[in-house]
Write a protein that holds these residues in place. Sequence first.
Motif, PDB file in Angstrom:
ATOM      1  N   ASN A  27      -1.231  25.554   8.301  1.00 49.12           N
ATOM      2  CA  ASN A  27      -0.439  25.753   9.090  1.00 49.12           C
ATOM      3  C   ASN A  27      -0.571  26.426  10.859  1.00 49.12           C
ATOM      4  O   ASN A  27      -0.002  26.661  11.430  1.00 49.12           O
ATOM      5  CB  ASN A  27       0.590  26.631   7.994  1.00 49.12           C
ATOM      6  CG  ASN A  27       0.049  27.822   7.611  1.00 49.12           C
ATOM      7  OD1 ASN A  27      -1.664  27.656   7.813  1.00 49.12           O
ATOM      8  ND2 ASN A  27       0.349  29.372   7.709  1.00 49.12           N
ATOM      9  N   ILE A  28      -2.317  26.130  11.022  1.00 50.59           N
ATOM     10  CA  ILE A  28      -2.071  26.546  12.275  1.00 50.59           C
ATOM     11  C   ILE A  28      -2.786  25.647  12.448  1.00 50.59           C
ATOM     12  O   ILE A  28      -4.140  25.065  12.361  1.00 50.59           O
ATOM     13  CB  ILE A  28      -3.168  27.961  11.818  1.00 50.59           C
ATOM     14  CG1 ILE A  28      -2.819  28.933  11.131  1.00 50.59           C
ATOM     15  CG2 ILE A  28      -4.039  27.856  13.531  1.00 50.59           C
ATOM     16  CD1 ILE A  28      -4.300  30.010  11.132  1.00 50.59           C
ATOM     17  N   VAL A  29      -2.835  24.969  13.459  1.00 51.62           N
ATOM     18  CA  VAL A  29      -3.151  23.886  14.735  1.00 51.62           C
ATOM     19  C   VAL A  29      -3.319  24.117  15.955  1.00 51.62           C
ATOM     20  O   VAL A  29      -2.771  25.342  17.280  1.00 51.62           O
ATOM     21  CB  VAL A  29      -2.439  22.916  15.094  1.00 51.62           C
ATOM     22  CG1 VAL A  29      -2.964  21.253  15.964  1.00 51.62           C
ATOM     23  CG2 VAL A  29      -1.681  22.385  13.744  1.00 51.62           C
ATOM     24  N   ILE A  74       1.745  30.766  20.073  1.00 58.54           N
ATOM     25  CA  ILE A  74       0.853  31.989  20.512  1.00 58.54           C
ATOM     26  C   ILE A  74      -0.732  31.182  21.689  1.00 58.54           C
ATOM     27  O   ILE A  74      -0.676  30.083  21.537  1.00 58.54           O
ATOM     28  CB  ILE A  74      -0.804  32.659  19.399  1.00 58.54           C
ATOM     29  CG1 ILE A  74      -0.063  32.815  18.418  1.00 58.54           C
ATOM     30  CG2 ILE A  74      -1.634  33.689  20.346  1.00 58.54           C
ATOM     31  CD1 ILE A  74      -0.672  33.423  17.133  1.00 58.54           C
ATOM     32  N   SER A  75      -0.720  31.885  22.881  1.00 57.60           N
ATOM     33  CA  SER A  75      -0.672  31.449  24.438  1.00 57.60           C
ATOM     34  C   SER A  75      -2.606  32.287  24.388  1.00 57.60           C
ATOM     35  O   SER A  75      -2.076  33.183  24.395  1.00 57.60           O
ATOM     36  CB  SER A  75       0.225  30.946  25.059  1.00 57.60           C
ATOM     37  OG  SER A  75       1.046  30.283  25.581  1.00 57.60           O
ATOM     38  N   ILE A  76      -3.363  30.763  24.742  1.00 58.26           N
ATOM     39  CA  ILE A  76      -4.677  31.903  25.057  1.00 58.26           C
ATOM     40  C   ILE A  76      -5.053  31.317  26.679  1.00 58.26           C
ATOM     41  O   ILE A  76      -4.831  30.861  26.908  1.00 58.26           O
ATOM     42  CB  ILE A  76      -5.833  31.296  24.411  1.00 58.26           C
ATOM     43  CG1 ILE A  76      -5.415  31.526  22.525  1.00 58.26           C
ATOM     44  CG2 ILE A  76      -7.548  31.761  24.812  1.00 58.26           C
ATOM     45  CD1 ILE A  76      -6.043  30.414  21.751  1.00 58.26           C
ATOM     46  N   VAL A  77      -5.015  33.355  27.379  1.00 52.82           N
ATOM     47  CA  VAL A  77      -5.310  32.623  28.476  1.00 52.82           C
ATOM     48  C   VAL A  77      -6.573  33.462  28.191  1.00 52.82           C
ATOM     49  O   VAL A  77      -7.395  34.475  28.113  1.00 52.82           O
ATOM     50  CB  VAL A  77      -4.230  33.769  28.788  1.00 52.82           C
ATOM     51  CG1 VAL A  77      -5.370  33.587  30.684  1.00 52.82           C
ATOM     52  CG2 VAL A  77      -2.935  33.438  29.338  1.00 52.82           C
ATOM     53  N   LEU A  78      -7.624  32.905  29.064  1.00 54.98           N
ATOM     54  CA  LEU A  78      -9.257  32.980  29.282  1.00 54.98           C
ATOM     55  C   LEU A  78      -9.849  33.126  30.611  1.00 54.98           C
ATOM     56  O   LEU A  78      -9.612  32.570  31.880  1.00 54.98           O
ATOM     57  CB  LEU A  78     -10.061  31.942  28.913  1.00 54.98           C
ATOM     58  CG  LEU A  78      -9.731  30.992  27.072  1.00 54.98           C
ATOM     59  CD1 LEU A  78     -11.047  29.799  27.461  1.00 54.98           C
ATOM     60  CD2 LEU A  78      -9.936  32.339  26.804  1.00 54.98           C
ATOM     61  N   THR A 136     -15.241  35.570  17.797  1.00 53.71           N
ATOM     62  CA  THR A 136     -14.548  34.987  17.872  1.00 53.71           C
ATOM     63  C   THR A 136     -13.763  35.509  16.582  1.00 53.71           C
ATOM     64  O   THR A 136     -12.149  35.375  16.849  1.00 53.71           O
ATOM     65  CB  THR A 136     -15.175  33.731  17.148  1.00 53.71           C
ATOM     66  OG1 THR A 136     -16.384  33.372  18.238  1.00 53.71           O
ATOM     67  CG2 THR A 136     -14.066  33.008  16.378  1.00 53.71           C
ATOM     68  N   LYS A 137     -14.248  36.512  16.426  1.00 52.19           N
ATOM     69  CA  LYS A 137     -13.533  37.586  14.890  1.00 52.19           C
ATOM     70  C   LYS A 137     -12.042  38.334  16.097  1.00 52.19           C
ATOM     71  O   LYS A 137     -11.996  38.397  15.426  1.00 52.19           O
ATOM     72  CB  LYS A 137     -14.519  38.045  14.717  1.00 52.19           C
ATOM     73  CG  LYS A 137     -15.558  37.885  13.768  1.00 52.19           C
ATOM     74  CD  LYS A 137     -15.927  38.578  12.442  1.00 52.19           C
ATOM     75  CE  LYS A 137     -16.991  37.579  12.061  1.00 52.19           C
ATOM     76  NZ  LYS A 137     -17.332  38.243  11.300  1.00 52.19           N
ATOM     77  N   LYS A 138     -12.452  38.665  16.863  1.00 52.02           N
ATOM     78  CA  LYS A 138     -11.049  39.192  17.446  1.00 52.02           C
ATOM     79  C   LYS A 138     -10.061  38.455  17.647  1.00 52.02           C
ATOM     80  O   LYS A 138      -8.980  38.757  17.230  1.00 52.02           O
ATOM     81  CB  LYS A 138     -11.413  39.442  19.287  1.00 52.02           C
ATOM     82  CG  LYS A 138     -12.257  40.482  18.900  1.00 52.02           C
ATOM     83  CD  LYS A 138     -11.783  42.027  19.167  1.00 52.02           C
ATOM     84  CE  LYS A 138     -12.851  42.972  19.372  1.00 52.02           C
ATOM     85  NZ  LYS A 138     -12.464  44.659  18.938  1.00 52.02           N
ATOM     86  N   PHE A 142      -6.474  38.355  15.203  1.00 49.12           N
ATOM     87  CA  PHE A 142      -5.445  38.754  15.933  1.00 49.12           C
ATOM     88  C   PHE A 142      -4.287  37.240  15.555  1.00 49.12           C
ATOM     89  O   PHE A 142      -3.438  37.904  14.982  1.00 49.12           O
ATOM     90  CB  PHE A 142      -5.438  38.292  17.654  1.00 49.12           C
ATOM     91  CG  PHE A 142      -4.080  38.581  18.650  1.00 49.12           C
ATOM     92  CD1 PHE A 142      -3.265  39.906  18.215  1.00 49.12           C
ATOM     93  CD2 PHE A 142      -3.444  37.162  18.785  1.00 49.12           C
ATOM     94  CE1 PHE A 142      -2.126  40.290  18.938  1.00 49.12           C
ATOM     95  CE2 PHE A 142      -2.075  37.713  18.949  1.00 49.12           C
ATOM     96  CZ  PHE A 142      -1.451  38.622  19.822  1.00 49.12           C
ATOM     97  N   ILE A 143      -4.823  36.348  15.087  1.00 54.12           N
ATOM     98  CA  ILE A 143      -4.196  35.619  13.869  1.00 54.12           C
ATOM     99  C   ILE A 143      -3.572  36.080  13.626  1.00 54.12           C
ATOM    100  O   ILE A 143      -2.182  35.604  12.922  1.00 54.12           O
ATOM    101  CB  ILE A 143      -4.912  33.787  14.088  1.00 54.12           C
ATOM    102  CG1 ILE A 143      -4.830  33.371  16.126  1.00 54.12           C
ATOM    103  CG2 ILE A 143      -3.816  32.939  13.702  1.00 54.12           C
ATOM    104  CD1 ILE A 143      -5.825  32.391  15.929  1.00 54.12           C
ATOM    105  N   ASN A 144      -4.343  36.234  12.750  1.00 51.56           N
ATOM    106  CA  ASN A 144      -4.129  36.515  11.053  1.00 51.56           C
ATOM    107  C   ASN A 144      -3.049  38.061  11.230  1.00 51.56           C
ATOM    108  O   ASN A 144      -2.128  37.281  10.518  1.00 51.56           O
ATOM    109  CB  ASN A 144      -4.943  37.201  10.405  1.00 51.56           C
ATOM    110  CG  ASN A 144      -6.018  35.880  10.107  1.00 51.56           C
ATOM    111  OD1 ASN A 144      -5.648  34.756   9.622  1.00 51.56           O
ATOM    112  ND2 ASN A 144      -7.692  35.784   9.522  1.00 51.56           N
ATOM    113  N   PHE A 145      -3.278  39.092  11.851  1.00 46.52           N
ATOM    114  CA  PHE A 145      -2.907  39.876  12.444  1.00 46.52           C
ATOM    115  C   PHE A 145      -1.489  38.975  13.035  1.00 46.52           C
ATOM    116  O   PHE A 145      -0.324  40.229  11.804  1.00 46.52           O
ATOM    117  CB  PHE A 145      -2.653  40.857  13.536  1.00 46.52           C
ATOM    118  CG  PHE A 145      -2.255  41.920  13.621  1.00 46.52           C
ATOM    119  CD1 PHE A 145      -2.122  42.910  12.960  1.00 46.52           C
ATOM    120  CD2 PHE A 145      -0.553  41.931  14.470  1.00 46.52           C
ATOM    121  CE1 PHE A 145      -1.286  44.380  13.382  1.00 46.52           C
ATOM    122  CE2 PHE A 145      -0.166  42.536  14.956  1.00 46.52           C
ATOM    123  CZ  PHE A 145       0.124  43.973  14.200  1.00 46.52           C
ATOM    124  N   CYS A 146      -0.289  38.463  13.313  1.00 46.86           N
ATOM    125  CA  CYS A 146       0.741  38.213  13.733  1.00 46.86           C
ATOM    126  C   CYS A 146       1.383  36.829  12.813  1.00 46.86           C
ATOM    127  O   CYS A 146       2.022  36.961  12.405  1.00 46.86           O
ATOM    128  CB  CYS A 146       1.288  37.214  15.083  1.00 46.86           C
ATOM    129  SG  CYS A 146       0.153  37.504  16.554  1.00 46.86           S
TER     130      CYS A 146
END
Length: 182
Positions: A27-29, A74-78, A136-138, A142-146
């Motif tokens: 369910n995560i892409v 979820i959008s990632i900004v680097l 990476t674990k952060k 965060f994804i798991n938290f959401c």
Amino acid sequence: MYSGNFGSTHNIEKILNTAFLLRNESNIVFIIIGDGPKKKLVDSFQEKHSLDNLLILPFQDIKTLPYSLTSSDISIVLDSFPFYNDDELSTASIPSKMYYLMSAGSVIYAEADQKSELNRLINMYNLGMCDSSKDTKKLLNFINFCINNKDKFIEFKKNSRKASLNFTPENAKLFYKEISIN
């Protein structure tokens, strides 16, 4: 989703490694859109691991860009903050795509300096998380938290959309008028 430059100073590896760790979660892409100096690294990572949960796309046409930027939960900004020589530079700007992401109600995960304007924006409006580590674990946490905190996830999305209303063309004109008078 990450959409942007695969710059030599952008920690694209964090996204790739998180996709690898979540490879069994159907369910995560992860969608990575863009190009740049780290494109070969991205392509070779996908070639080596053949991840079903990782989609790599080229930069999108200007007509498609608003849709692609607003298509993720979820959008990632680097940011490239660890490589600035001047501490003040990392505080100076917010990527313009942030305003598209907020108007779409996207939850934001940013990797940026804690002193940055991007960090201040995310925390001021409670849009998600700003992380200054390369860990990476952060991102994984965060994804798991959401996923596990639907109410908070929905709150982030609503906050993002609501915050976008503070950054309208009309407000920009008012700001311009104010600073041009002084």
